[in-house]
Design an enzyme around this catalytic site. Structure first.
Site, mmCIF file in Angstrom:
data_model
loop_
_atom_site.group_PDB
_atom_site.id
_atom_site.type_symbol
_atom_site.label_atom_id
_atom_site.label_comp_id
_atom_site.label_asym_id
_atom_site.label_seq_id
_atom_site.Cartn_x
_atom_site.Cartn_y
_atom_site.Cartn_z
ATOM 1 N N CYS A 24 0.797 -1.237 0.000
ATOM 2 C CA CYS A 24 0.000 0.000 0.000
ATOM 3 C C CYS A 24 0.829 1.286 0.000
ATOM 4 O O CYS A 24 0.789 2.067 -0.953
ATOM 5 C CB CYS A 24 -0.905 0.039 1.231
ATOM 6 N N HIS B 156 -2.354 7.233 4.222
ATOM 7 C CA HIS B 156 -1.383 6.171 4.491
ATOM 8 C C HIS B 156 0.052 6.545 4.124
ATOM 9 O O HIS B 156 0.841 5.696 3.713
ATOM 10 C CB HIS B 156 -1.803 4.881 3.754
#
Length: 535
Positions: free
Chosen positions: A88, A144
Site C-alpha cells: 500500500c 497512508h
C-alpha cells in the site's frame, strides 16, 4: 442572459467545444476575426483501489460486477502492463512523488500506526505541482503516508481539501484503527458511526465537485479503502454474490469491489451532469495485486500482494480522456505508478519546477500513439507479511529477476528466478541457470538500488514496540509544525569510515552530508600532518 452568453457557458470545456463555439459564432453572422482561446486545462480524477486483484474486473470476464470500471475501459485505454508496488504505502509514495519508494525509505513495509515514518517535507508532490499550476486539489479517502507530524499530512503536501483517514485497515463502520478514531476533515475529527466508509467517500467526492470553484480546474484523488480488510460490506450487497464461496472472504470481497465500483459510477455521473466529463482525465488503478487470503484473484498471473511476482505488482489500470485518447484500446507498453505524475503533468500542461528529482517517465506521448518505450528499469521490494522474508525484483525489459531473501540469525539464503516476461508473462519458466550473466547483471542493479534505502526506512514488522500506546483519536495525535525544529542535523559522530563499514546495507546519510564528512576528514588529516602529530 443573451443567447451568445448561454452558448458560451454551454460549450466552455474542451478543444472540441471551442471549435464548435467558433462554428456557432460564424453561424450567427459574426464577421470579425475570432481569436480562439487556448483549450482549458483538463480536470484530473484519480481513483485508487486497495488490493484489487488482476482478474477482479468485469472486463476480464469475471463474476464481480464492475460496470463503472468496465465503462472506463470501453471509453478509454486499458493499461495492460501497469506496475504498482507490492504494498500500500510504497505505491502511494510513488504516486505522490514520482520517486522510487526505496529511495524514500517507504518501501519494504506499509506505514503502521506505530511508525513515525512519512513523506519528507521537502518532497515535491503531485498535488503541489497541480496546486502551483492553479488547480484546486482534494483527497477523499485513505492517505497512508504518515500521521504523526503535521508536514506528513495531506493538507501540508499540496491538498486544499482532505476528507478521509490516515491509516489502512480502518473499520468501515466505526472508523477506528487500533481502537483510535480515524476519520477527519482537514485535521478535525468527523464522527459518522454506522455509515459505510465507501458510501462516505463517494458522498464527499461528489460534494467537492459540486462545491468547487468553477473558475479553476481541479485535481481530485480518491483512494478508496476497499477492498482492503477489514472484510466488511452491506449485507444486501454480499447477498448479490451468494454464488461465490465464503472461503477466504471471497463473497464479501466481491461485495466490497461492487460497492467501490458503484461509488466510482456516482462520481462519473456527476462529471457528466456538470458538463465536465469531456475535459476530465480519469485514471483508475490498484495499489497492488490482490491478496488471496482476503478474496483477491490475480489469475493467470503468479503471486499476490506482498510478493514481487507479476500478481503482486501488475495491476488493473485504465485511463480515459474523451477526444484525446482513443477509446477501447489496449496499451501494452510498460507504465509504472512512478510515471503518473510526469504523465498527467504533461497531459495538463503543468510544468514541474527545474531540478525536481523524479524517477518516473512521461508516458503521455506513448499513450497518444508514439513509439516511446520506457527507458529505465523498475525495482520492487517487500517484507510483508513475514519479517525477514524479503521479496525483490527488477524489470529491465523484457527480463525480470525475482529474488526471495530469507534472513536468519546467522545466515541469509537467496533464491533467484529469471523470467523473460514478454514470452512468459505468468512466470513459469525460470531461466536463471541458463542465463547466469543476465542474472548477475540484474542482481547488481538490485544491489545498487537497495543500497539507496535509508537505514531507518520502513522494514517489516507485524506488531509495535512494547512501549507504544495508540492514540484515542488520530486527528488529535499529530505534532504541530510549530512544535518541531525548522532545521535538524543528526548529532551522532558519523564519519566516512562508518559509512564504508555499513556498505550496501543502506544509506546512513544523504550525499550532501557525506561530502561534508569527507571534507572534514580531509581537513583533519591535513591538520594532523601539518602538526606532525599521530592519528
Amino acid at each position: 442572459m443573451t443567447v451568445m452568453q448561454r452558448i458560451s457557458m454551454r460549450f466552455r470545456t474542451g478543444r472540441a467545444s471551442l471549435r464548435l463555439f467558433a462554428t456557432l459564432l460564424l453561424g450567427f453572422g459574426c464577421t470579425a476575426t475570432l481569436a480562439i482561446a487556448e483549450p482549458e486545462r483538463p480536470n484530473i480524477v484519480i481513483f485508487l483501489a486497495d488490493d484489487l486483484g488482476w482478474a477482479d474486473v468485469g472486463y476480464r470476464g469475471r463474476p464481480i460486477k464492475t460496470a463503472s470500471i468496465d465503462r472506463l475501459a470501453e471509453e478509454g485505454v486499458r493499461l495492460e502492463r501497469f506496475y504498482a508496488t507490492p504494498i500500500c504505502s510504497p505505491t502511494r509514495a510513488a504516486l505522490m512523488t514520482a520517486r522510487d519508494p526505496i529511495r524514500l525509505g517507504i518501501a519494504y513495509d506499509q506505514i503502521h500506526p506505530w511508525y513515525n515514518a512519512g513523506l519528507d517535507k521537502d518532497e515535491y508532490t503531485l498535488a503541489e505541482a497541480f496546486q502551483d499550476a492553479g488547480y484546486q486539489t482534494a483527497l477523499v479517502g485513505k492517505w497512508h503516508l504518515g500521521h504523526t507530524q503535521e508536514h506528513q499530512l495531506p493538507n501540508a503536501q499540496g491538498f486544499d481539501e482532505f476528507w478521509g483517514h490516515v491509516h489502512t485497515n480502518t473499520d468501515f463502520y466505526d472508523h477506528k484503527r487500533e481502537g483510535g478514531h480515524d476519520l477527519q476533515h482537514n485535521g478535525e475529527s468527523v464522527h459518522e458511526p454506522g455509515e459505510y466508509l465507501t458510501h462516505l467517500e463517494a458522498r464527499e467526492a461528489l460534494r467537492f465537485i459540486r462545491e468547487r470553484d468553477e473558475d479553476k480546474p481541479f485535481l481530485l484523488y480518491v483512494p478508496f479503502t476497499a477492498p482492503h480488510s477489514p472484510m466488511q460490506a452491506p449485507q444486501e450487497t454480499i447477498d448479490k454474490y451468494a454464488g461465490l464461496p465464503e472461503k477466504d472472504y471471497r463473497r464479501t470481497y466481491a461485495a466490497m469491489v461492487d460497492e467501490m465500483d458503484r461509488a466510482m459510477g456516482q462520481v462519473l455521473a456527476e462529471l457528466e451532469s456538470e458538463g465536465l466529463a469531456e475535459n476530465t482525465v480519469v485514471l483508475f488503478f490498484s495499489d497492488n495485486g490482490g491478496f488471496h487470503g482476503y478474496g483477491g484473484n490475480n489469475e493467470p498471473l503468479r503471486g499476490q500482494k506482498g510478493q514481487t511476482f507479476e500478481g503482486g505488482i501488475r495491476v488493473p489500470a485504465v485511463i480515459r480522456w474523451p477526444g484525446r485518447l482513443q477509446a477501447n484500446q489496449a496499451f501494452n507498453d510498460m507504465m509504472s505508478v512512478l510515471d503518473v505524475m510526469p504523465t498527467l503533468a504533461a497531459a495538463a500542461g503543468v510544468e514541474l519546477p527545474a531540478g525536481t528529482e523524479i524517477d518516473g517517465e512521461n508516458r503521455w506521448p506513448a499513450l497518444l500513439g508514439q513509439s516511446v518505450p520506457r527507458k529505465t528499469p523498475l525495482f520492487f521490494v517487500s517484507e510483508i507479511p513475514v519479517p525477514g522474508m524479503i521479496f525483490t525484483a527488477v524489470i529491465d525489459w523484457p527480463w525480470k529477476l525475482v529474488q526471495i531473501v530469507r534472513e536468519g540469525q546467522t545466515a541469509t539464503e537467496t533464491r533467484e528466478m529469471l523470467f523473460q516476461i514478454d514470452r512468459d508473462p505468468n512466470e513459469q519458466n525460470n531461466l536463471a541457470s541458463s542465463e547466469p550473466e543476465k542474472v548477475a547483471h540484474l542482481a547488481e542493479l538490485l544491489r545498487q538500488r537497495r543500497a539507496e534505502h535509508p537505514l531507518a526506512g520502513t522494514r517489516g514488522t507485524l506488531v509495535p514496540h512494547p512501549g507504544w500506546i495508540p492514540a484515542k483519536d488520530w486527528a488529535q495525535a499529530v505534532s504541530p509544525s510549530e512544535h518541531l525544529q525548522d532545521q535538524w542535523r543528526n548529532e551522532l559522530p558519523f564519519d566516512e569510515s562508518l559509512i564504508r563499514a555499513i556498505g550496501d546495507r543502506g544509506r546512513l546519510v544523504d550525499e550532501e552530508t557525506r561530502a561534508r564528512l569527507r571534507k572534514q576528514e580531509r581537513e583533519r588529516e591535513k591538520a594532523w600532518q601539518q602538526g606532525g602529530g599521530e592519528r
